[in-house]
Design an enzyme around this catalytic site. Structure first.
Site, PDB file in Angstrom:
ATOM      1  N   THR A   1       0.788  -1.241   0.000  1.00  0.00           N
ATOM      2  CA  THR A   1       0.000   0.000   0.000  1.00  0.00           C
ATOM      3  C   THR A   1       0.814   1.282   0.000  1.00  0.00           C
ATOM      4  O   THR A   1       1.823   1.362   0.706  1.00  0.00           O
ATOM      5  CB  THR A   1      -0.803   0.035   1.339  1.00  0.00           C
ATOM      6  OG1 THR A   1      -1.379  -1.230   1.559  1.00  0.00           O
ATOM      7  CG2 THR A   1      -1.852   1.113   1.332  1.00  0.00           C
TER       8      THR A   1
ATOM      9  N   ARG B   1     -11.786 -10.344  -1.770  1.00  0.00           N
ATOM     10  CA  ARG B   1     -11.158  -9.917  -0.515  1.00  0.00           C
ATOM     11  C   ARG B   1     -10.942  -8.393  -0.510  1.00  0.00           C
ATOM     12  O   ARG B   1     -10.464  -7.817  -1.478  1.00  0.00           O
ATOM     13  CB  ARG B   1      -9.810 -10.625  -0.350  1.00  0.00           C
ATOM     14  CG  ARG B   1      -9.066 -10.299   0.949  1.00  0.00           C
ATOM     15  CD  ARG B   1      -7.986  -9.275   0.731  1.00  0.00           C
ATOM     16  NE  ARG B   1      -7.128  -9.097   1.904  1.00  0.00           N
ATOM     17  CZ  ARG B   1      -6.279  -8.098   2.051  1.00  0.00           C
ATOM     18  NH1 ARG B   1      -6.150  -7.188   1.092  1.00  0.00           N
ATOM     19  NH2 ARG B   1      -5.523  -7.995   3.127  1.00  0.00           N
ATOM     20  N   VAL B   2     -11.288  -7.787   0.587  1.00  0.00           N
ATOM     21  CA  VAL B   2     -11.021  -6.357   0.804  1.00  0.00           C
ATOM     22  C   VAL B   2     -10.116  -6.248   2.023  1.00  0.00           C
ATOM     23  O   VAL B   2     -10.332  -6.932   3.023  1.00  0.00           O
ATOM     24  CB  VAL B   2     -12.342  -5.584   1.033  1.00  0.00           C
ATOM     25  CG1 VAL B   2     -12.072  -4.159   1.477  1.00  0.00           C
ATOM     26  CG2 VAL B   2     -13.193  -5.588  -0.240  1.00  0.00           C
ATOM     27  N   GLY B   3      -9.100  -5.404   1.926  1.00  0.00           N
ATOM     28  CA  GLY B   3      -8.170  -5.252   3.044  1.00  0.00           C
ATOM     29  C   GLY B   3      -8.493  -4.050   3.906  1.00  0.00           C
ATOM     30  O   GLY B   3      -9.603  -3.519   3.896  1.00  0.00           O
ATOM     31  N   ASP B   4      -7.489  -3.613   4.636  1.00  0.00           N
ATOM     32  CA  ASP B   4      -7.669  -2.483   5.553  1.00  0.00           C
ATOM     33  C   ASP B   4      -7.673  -1.129   4.866  1.00  0.00           C
ATOM     34  O   ASP B   4      -8.227  -0.159   5.378  1.00  0.00           O
ATOM     35  CB  ASP B   4      -6.530  -2.488   6.590  1.00  0.00           C
ATOM     36  CG  ASP B   4      -5.162  -2.327   5.931  1.00  0.00           C
ATOM     37  OD1 ASP B   4      -4.912  -3.011   4.915  1.00  0.00           O
ATOM     38  OD2 ASP B   4      -4.356  -1.510   6.417  1.00  0.00           O
TER      39      ASP B   4
ATOM     40  N   GLY C   1       0.782  -3.255   5.151  1.00  0.00           N
ATOM     41  CA  GLY C   1       1.071  -4.625   5.570  1.00  0.00           C
ATOM     42  C   GLY C   1      -0.179  -5.483   5.578  1.00  0.00           C
ATOM     43  O   GLY C   1      -1.138  -5.202   4.855  1.00  0.00           O
TER      44      GLY C   1
ATOM     45  N   GLY D   1      -3.451  -6.525   5.994  1.00  0.00           N
ATOM     46  CA  GLY D   1      -4.637  -5.747   6.320  1.00  0.00           C
ATOM     47  C   GLY D   1      -5.531  -6.394   7.360  1.00  0.00           C
ATOM     48  O   GLY D   1      -6.188  -5.704   8.142  1.00  0.00           O
TER      49      GLY D   1
END
Ligand code: GLY
Length: 330
Positions: free
Chosen positions: A189, A217-220, A241, A243
């Site tokens: 990121t 998938r969705v991260g932070d 990093g 998420g």
């Protein structure tokens, strides 16, 4: 370039060791103290900061600056973890997450967005043109197309070949990323924070997420409070990093709250890493880095594993700094 890590290395004759102790966390300092200033994660932050700086020195807003800044890696196919040219998911699709937030507490976000090179600008439009904070998937794409964004193929031939190889080798998905002396396949990121001449703080965060993640998938990174949080009375924080760890601890919000309670940016980032270490048993197999900026223009960071660095630009300096790590190599 003299980074904090290289200074430490030059100053000690100690052989490589891995430490795991609270002592490692003692004495982290925050730097800076002037603005305008822009900071961002990883070495791709250097050209991104430059673009943001060009807005800031002309008296532009930090909101315009962070958007302009992170658009640089979004458009750069050599940055394989952000935007165009990002590593695809397990189905070979490039899906993007991004969010933006300003000092007034306004926020916009897109998740699981395909075919749009600049998700950060769509996130800004969500913030400015809708009553919502987050749009996702096909809905986000529809919104982008209706607002003049162009549909593009974001999967470069290089990344298509890498994905085909990954499939053929039946390699297992690895979350262990951004660790020193390891392949940086999952280099991560871009999160950026800036304060403009008027003292307004904004942040932006954008990514293609973990390479070969499950489709959907969705991260932070697009989650306000996880990948990014800004409070105009306190400061801002971004995360990079794994998420999943950041989402489970709402890391960026935590960092800002720690600064509200009097911690320096570095100390606040340490506390967020400590929280992950306390709450998530598997944290040793992950990298997470936090980066924070307070309203005085002081910045600092902390991460789990060695290997995370960040870029800083203000009126007196332009540099890349190695973050202090929980697992420290001296
Ligand atoms: N920090 C980026 C991600 O986990 O997707």
């Amino acid at each position: 370039m003299q980074t904090r890590r290289s200074f430490i290395k030059k100053s000690t004759a100690v052989l490589p060791v891995i430490c795991f102790s609270n002592q490692v966390l003692a004495g982290a300092v925050s730097d800076g103290g002037s603005f305008p200033v822009v900071i961002s994660t990883w070495n791709h932050g250097l050209p991104a900061n430059q673009a943001a700086w060009e807005v800031l020195v002309k008296g532009g807003s930090s909101l315009d600056a962070v958007e302009a800044g992170v658009r640089v890696p979004e458009a750069d196919p050599e940055v394989i973890t952000v935007g165009y040219g990002g590593i695809p998911d397990a189905d070979g699709k490039v899906t993007l997450d991004a969010c933006i937030m300003d000092e007034k507490g306004r926020a916009g976000s897109v998740t699981f967005l395909e075919h749009i090179k600049h998700p950060i600008s769509v996130a800004r439009l969500v913030m400015e043109k809708t009553p919502h904070v987050m749009l996702s998937g096909d809905g986000a794409l529809k919104f982008a197309l209706e607002n003049g964004f162009k549909k593009e193929n974001l999967l470069t031939p290089k990344m298509k070949a890498a994905w085909k190889k990954w499939k053929k080798e039946k390699r297992t998905f690895s979350t262990k990323i951004n660790i020193e002396n390891q392949l940086l396949e999952n280099h991560d990121t871009i999160g950026m924070l800036a304060i403009d001449k008027e003292g307004r703080l904004s942040g932006a965060c954008t990514t293609s997420g973990m390479g070969y993640k499950l489709h959907g998938r969705v991260g932070d990174s697009p989650i306000i409070g996880a990948g990014l949080f800004v409070d105009g009375e306190v400061g801002g924080a971004v995360a990079t990093g794994s998420g999943e760890l950041v989402m489970k601890t709402l890391g960026s919000f935590l960092v800002v709250e720690m600064m509200r309670n009097g911690k320096s940016p570095s100390e606040a980032c340490e506390e967020a890493v400590k929280r992950i270490a306390k709450k998530i048993p598997d944290y040793k197999n992950h990298q997470v880095g936090f980066l924070a900026l307070n309203l005085k223009g002081e910045y600092g960071s902390f991460c789990i594993q060695p290997g995370f660095n960040y870029a800083v630009k203000n009126g007196s300096t332009e540099k890349l700094i190695d973050a202090e790590a929980w697992f420290k190599t001296l």
